[in-house]
Design a protein around this motif. Structure first.
Motif, PDB file in Angstrom:
ATOM      1  N   GLU A  82     -52.555 -25.796 -28.238  1.00 41.92           N
ATOM      2  CA  GLU A  82     -52.416 -26.404 -26.915  1.00 41.92           C
ATOM      3  C   GLU A  82     -52.760 -25.396 -25.807  1.00 41.92           C
ATOM      4  O   GLU A  82     -53.411 -25.744 -24.811  1.00 41.92           O
ATOM      5  N   ILE A  83     -52.304 -24.161 -26.011  1.00 47.57           N
ATOM      6  CA  ILE A  83     -52.578 -23.124 -25.000  1.00 47.57           C
ATOM      7  C   ILE A  83     -54.086 -22.875 -24.908  1.00 47.57           C
ATOM      8  O   ILE A  83     -54.649 -22.839 -23.808  1.00 47.57           O
ATOM      9  N   GLU A  95     -55.140 -15.042 -38.712  1.00 44.91           N
ATOM     10  CA  GLU A  95     -55.591 -16.163 -37.878  1.00 44.91           C
ATOM     11  C   GLU A  95     -55.873 -17.439 -38.662  1.00 44.91           C
ATOM     12  O   GLU A  95     -55.966 -18.513 -38.089  1.00 44.91           O
ATOM     13  N   GLU A  96     -56.003 -17.306 -39.970  1.00 44.28           N
ATOM     14  CA  GLU A  96     -56.228 -18.505 -40.797  1.00 44.28           C
ATOM     15  C   GLU A  96     -54.948 -19.342 -40.853  1.00 44.28           C
ATOM     16  O   GLU A  96     -54.994 -20.543 -41.083  1.00 44.28           O
ATOM     17  N   VAL A  97     -53.816 -18.665 -40.686  1.00 47.21           N
ATOM     18  CA  VAL A  97     -52.525 -19.328 -40.826  1.00 47.21           C
ATOM     19  C   VAL A  97     -51.839 -19.527 -39.468  1.00 47.21           C
ATOM     20  O   VAL A  97     -51.276 -20.582 -39.192  1.00 47.21           O
ATOM     21  N   SER A  98     -51.902 -18.499 -38.618  1.00 47.79           N
ATOM     22  CA  SER A  98     -51.235 -18.602 -37.314  1.00 47.79           C
ATOM     23  C   SER A  98     -52.008 -19.625 -36.490  1.00 47.79           C
ATOM     24  O   SER A  98     -53.191 -19.849 -36.701  1.00 47.79           O
ATOM     25  N   ARG A  99     -51.359 -20.199 -35.509  1.00 44.36           N
ATOM     26  CA  ARG A  99     -52.058 -21.192 -34.697  1.00 44.36           C
ATOM     27  C   ARG A  99     -52.645 -20.543 -33.451  1.00 44.36           C
ATOM     28  O   ARG A  99     -52.988 -21.200 -32.495  1.00 44.36           O
ATOM     29  N   ILE A 100     -52.711 -19.225 -33.495  1.00 43.90           N
ATOM     30  CA  ILE A 100     -53.189 -18.517 -32.306  1.00 43.90           C
ATOM     31  C   ILE A 100     -53.966 -17.291 -32.756  1.00 43.90           C
ATOM     32  O   ILE A 100     -53.679 -16.719 -33.810  1.00 43.90           O
ATOM     33  N   SER A 101     -54.971 -16.905 -31.958  1.00 46.59           N
ATOM     34  CA  SER A 101     -55.721 -15.703 -32.314  1.00 46.59           C
ATOM     35  C   SER A 101     -54.954 -14.469 -31.845  1.00 46.59           C
ATOM     36  O   SER A 101     -54.145 -14.541 -30.913  1.00 46.59           O
ATOM     37  N   ARG A 102     -55.225 -13.351 -32.507  1.00 49.63           N
ATOM     38  CA  ARG A 102     -54.583 -12.092 -32.116  1.00 49.63           C
ATOM     39  C   ARG A 102     -54.878 -11.802 -30.646  1.00 49.63           C
ATOM     40  O   ARG A 102     -53.995 -11.414 -29.887  1.00 49.63           O
ATOM     41  N   ASP A 103     -56.143 -12.002 -30.238  1.00 47.69           N
ATOM     42  CA  ASP A 103     -56.518 -11.630 -28.874  1.00 47.69           C
ATOM     43  C   ASP A 103     -55.888 -12.531 -27.821  1.00 47.69           C
ATOM     44  O   ASP A 103     -55.530 -12.067 -26.733  1.00 47.69           O
ATOM     45  N   LEU A 104     -55.730 -13.815 -28.143  1.00 52.63           N
ATOM     46  CA  LEU A 104     -55.058 -14.704 -27.183  1.00 52.63           C
ATOM     47  C   LEU A 104     -53.579 -14.341 -27.081  1.00 52.63           C
ATOM     48  O   LEU A 104     -53.013 -14.310 -25.982  1.00 52.63           O
ATOM     49  N   LEU A 105     -52.972 -14.022 -28.216  1.00 54.21           N
ATOM     50  CA  LEU A 105     -51.562 -13.602 -28.183  1.00 54.21           C
ATOM     51  C   LEU A 105     -51.417 -12.355 -27.309  1.00 54.21           C
ATOM     52  O   LEU A 105     -50.490 -12.248 -26.496  1.00 54.21           O
ATOM     53  N   MET A 106     -52.365 -11.429 -27.442  1.00 53.68           N
ATOM     54  CA  MET A 106     -52.324 -10.217 -26.617  1.00 53.68           C
ATOM     55  C   MET A 106     -52.465 -10.570 -25.133  1.00 53.68           C
ATOM     56  O   MET A 106     -51.728 -10.047 -24.298  1.00 53.68           O
ATOM     57  N   GLU A 124     -56.461 -24.830 -25.649  1.00 54.67           N
ATOM     58  CA  GLU A 124     -57.087 -26.018 -25.074  1.00 54.67           C
ATOM     59  C   GLU A 124     -56.969 -26.003 -23.552  1.00 54.67           C
ATOM     60  O   GLU A 124     -57.947 -26.194 -22.834  1.00 54.67           O
ATOM     61  N   ARG A 125     -55.751 -25.722 -23.087  1.00 56.09           N
ATOM     62  CA  ARG A 125     -55.520 -25.707 -21.637  1.00 56.09           C
ATOM     63  C   ARG A 125     -56.318 -24.606 -20.960  1.00 56.09           C
ATOM     64  O   ARG A 125     -56.823 -24.799 -19.859  1.00 56.09           O
ATOM     65  N   LEU A 126     -56.381 -23.454 -21.634  1.00 58.10           N
ATOM     66  CA  LEU A 126     -57.135 -22.339 -21.038  1.00 58.10           C
ATOM     67  C   LEU A 126     -58.616 -22.669 -21.004  1.00 58.10           C
ATOM     68  O   LEU A 126     -59.308 -22.326 -20.051  1.00 58.10           O
ATOM     69  N   GLY A 127     -59.062 -23.380 -22.063  1.00 62.82           N
ATOM     70  CA  GLY A 127     -60.459 -23.776 -22.104  1.00 62.82           C
ATOM     71  C   GLY A 127     -60.806 -24.718 -20.970  1.00 62.82           C
ATOM     72  O   GLY A 127     -61.880 -24.648 -20.383  1.00 62.82           O
ATOM     73  N   ALA A 128     -59.831 -25.562 -20.604  1.00 66.45           N
ATOM     74  CA  ALA A 128     -60.054 -26.559 -19.578  1.00 66.45           C
ATOM     75  C   ALA A 128     -59.906 -25.979 -18.168  1.00 66.45           C
ATOM     76  O   ALA A 128     -60.262 -26.617 -17.199  1.00 66.45           O
ATOM     77  N   GLU A 156     -39.672 -20.880 -23.200  1.00 67.11           N
ATOM     78  CA  GLU A 156     -39.462 -21.767 -24.340  1.00 67.11           C
ATOM     79  C   GLU A 156     -40.462 -22.908 -24.360  1.00 67.11           C
ATOM     80  O   GLU A 156     -40.686 -23.522 -25.389  1.00 67.11           O
ATOM     81  N   THR A 157     -41.034 -23.198 -23.213  1.00 67.74           N
ATOM     82  CA  THR A 157     -42.140 -24.148 -23.192  1.00 67.74           C
ATOM     83  C   THR A 157     -43.348 -23.418 -22.641  1.00 67.74           C
ATOM     84  O   THR A 157     -43.186 -22.419 -21.932  1.00 67.74           O
ATOM     85  N   ILE A 158     -44.524 -23.932 -22.923  1.00 71.49           N
ATOM     86  CA  ILE A 158     -45.698 -23.173 -22.493  1.00 71.49           C
ATOM     87  C   ILE A 158     -45.878 -23.225 -20.977  1.00 71.49           C
ATOM     88  O   ILE A 158     -46.540 -22.368 -20.424  1.00 71.49           O
ATOM     89  N   ASP A 159     -45.221 -24.174 -20.326  1.00 66.02           N
ATOM     90  CA  ASP A 159     -45.332 -24.235 -18.858  1.00 66.02           C
ATOM     91  C   ASP A 159     -44.726 -23.011 -18.189  1.00 66.02           C
ATOM     92  O   ASP A 159     -45.045 -22.711 -17.050  1.00 66.02           O
ATOM     93  N   THR A 160     -43.816 -22.338 -18.904  1.00 69.78           N
ATOM     94  CA  THR A 160     -43.184 -21.156 -18.297  1.00 69.78           C
ATOM     95  C   THR A 160     -43.967 -19.876 -18.553  1.00 69.78           C
ATOM     96  O   THR A 160     -43.613 -18.829 -18.040  1.00 69.78           O
TER      97      THR A 160
END
Ligand SMILES: *Cc1c(COP(=O)(O)O)cnc(C)c1O
Length: 401
Positions: free
Chosen positions: A393-394, A307-318, A396-400, A5-9
């Motif tokens: 946020e995900i 991807e124009e609407v979702s806040r995530i790319s298909r490949d990152l979701l995969m 960004e964190r992965l980028g970092a 439920e949170t991205i930390d999990t």
């Protein structure tokens, strides 16, 4: 907070997947085990393992009945069934096919040195766009192969009309569409012939297997000869043929799978409705729809990510889902035209296939079938909701990282 439920999990951060075992797209549905084992015992007792055996014949007549056709000819797999049917129809030169399909569709042509000419799709149906077909017809064109992608019938009437008017053969790759209908009629009887696949990953399987359905007596007779080396009797070969026969073990599996056909479809439909409910209202994430007036097998749970609407790319979701041991798949990425040998033969094909290119970047197929439980679906959807809600946020964190 419960899991995911949170991205930390999320497992891409914790390394701890939500599922201890991998969940695969196309995990086989197993039919009635007892009736299968009984048939296997009988096959061994009678020592009749292949070549027009009792079970292959019984399976063929059951299939013909279900598909509402005069002939159903079983084969060792759908790719050989396509190759043989293409040859029996006398296709040569060029044949028009979609690129948004499994690679076996163009390969079954190219294997016999027939050129697949890729046609773009209608982004709404994911199927070949009949409005694009005629401009691809040349003096070398001999046929069209339509594919019922996801089991949703392609543009049967417009393609039939074009084929008739231009004197072309019309074959359907119905590998996804066993048990489906179009305008209330079973898939199987359209065009000159239709080909089903019963591969292990299809919702209805014979381990490996396929079948050609047709109402054309002459074509059926020709295909029967071709799948058995051209033998017309002992010591008598009347044709160039190959070996396309289905074994008795596969036919036995088919008969046992048939006993569970309605149950497989009911489970797929239930899973589909559950996924759709759990994912409703997510921005930029759509679950493809099936025409409720028709019979569908619901074997593919297909997400389309905008991807124009979702806040995530298909490949990152995969990637996130793979981290959780949910092996979501990009179908038919990157499109047949970008695979060999076609990428080398037609390096500019993508310019003629804008809708195919776009869709190949949007589709994500999720696990369904009898191996997936309600709670599995709830968990998968919770992961997707979390990933979509926190996509930026995900990333960004992965980028970092
Ligand atoms: C699975 C599939 C095939 C090939 O079927 P096999 O039985 O594995 O040879 C052909 N076309 C499409 C669209 C498929 O999905």
């Amino acid at each position: 907070m419960s899991r995911a439920e949170t991205i930390d999990t999320l497992a891409i951060f914790t390394g701890k997947p939500a599922f201890p075992e991998k969940l695969y797209v196309g995990r086989p549905n197993i039919g009635n085990r007892d009736s299968f084992m009984e048939r296997i015992g009988d096959i061994l007792d009678r020592r009749w393992l292949t070549n027009e055996g009792r079970y292959a014949q019984e399976f063929e007549s059951r299939l013909a009945e279900l598909a509402g056709v005069r002939h159903c000819i079983t084969m060792c797999n759908a790719t050989i069934a396509l190759e043989i049917t293409i040859r029996a129809l006398g296709l040569a030169g060029e044949v028009i096919v979609p690129s948004f399909t499994f690679i076996a569709t163009p390969h079954s042509l190219q294997w016999q040195e027939i050129t697949p000419v890729f046609c773009d799709i209608d982004p709404l149906t994911h199927n070949m766009d009949p409005r694009r077909v005629e401009e691809l017809i040349t003096p070398r064109t001999t046929g069209i192969i339509g594919v019922h992608v996801w089991g949703r019938p392609c543009a049967v009437e417009p393609l039939t009309e074009i084929a008739r008017r231009r004197g072309l053969k019309l074959l359907f790759d119905a590998a996804h569409a066993f048990g489906c209908s179009h305008r209330g009629e079973a898939i199987g009887g359209f065009g000159d012939a239709e080909v089903f696949s019963f591969h292990a990953t299809k919702f209805f399987n014979t381990f490996e297997g396929g079948a050609v359905a047709t109402n054309n007596d002459e074509l059926a007779a020709k295909i029967r000869l071709m799948k058995n080396f051209g033998f017309a009797g002992y010591d008598r070969v009347v044709y160039l043929g190959t070996n396309g026969k289905m074994t008795e073990v596969s036919a036995a599996m088919g008969l046992s799978s048939l006993e569970s056909l309605d149950q497989f479809i009911a489970v797929n439909r239930r899973n589909y409705l559950l996924y759709r409910e759990e994912l409703s209202g997510l921005p930029g994430v759509g679950v493809i729809s099936y025409d409720e007036r028709e019979r569908n097998n619901f074997q593919y749970l297909v997400l389309e990510i905008d991807e124009e609407v979702s806040r995530i790319s298909r490949d990152l979701l995969m990637e996130i889902l793979h981290g959780e041991n949910v092996l979501a798949r990009r179908y038919f990425y990157p499109g047949c035209h970008r695979m060999e040998p076609y990428a080398s033969y037609f390096p500019h094909a993508r310019l003629l296939l804008p809708a195919t290119e776009q869709l190949a970047g949007r589709v994500l197929v999720l696990p369904t079938g009898t191996a997936v439980s309600d709670s599995d679906i709830a968990t998968i959807c919770r992961i997707i909701r979390t990933a979509v809600a926190h996509g930026a946020e995900i990333s960004e964190r992965l980028g970092a990282r």
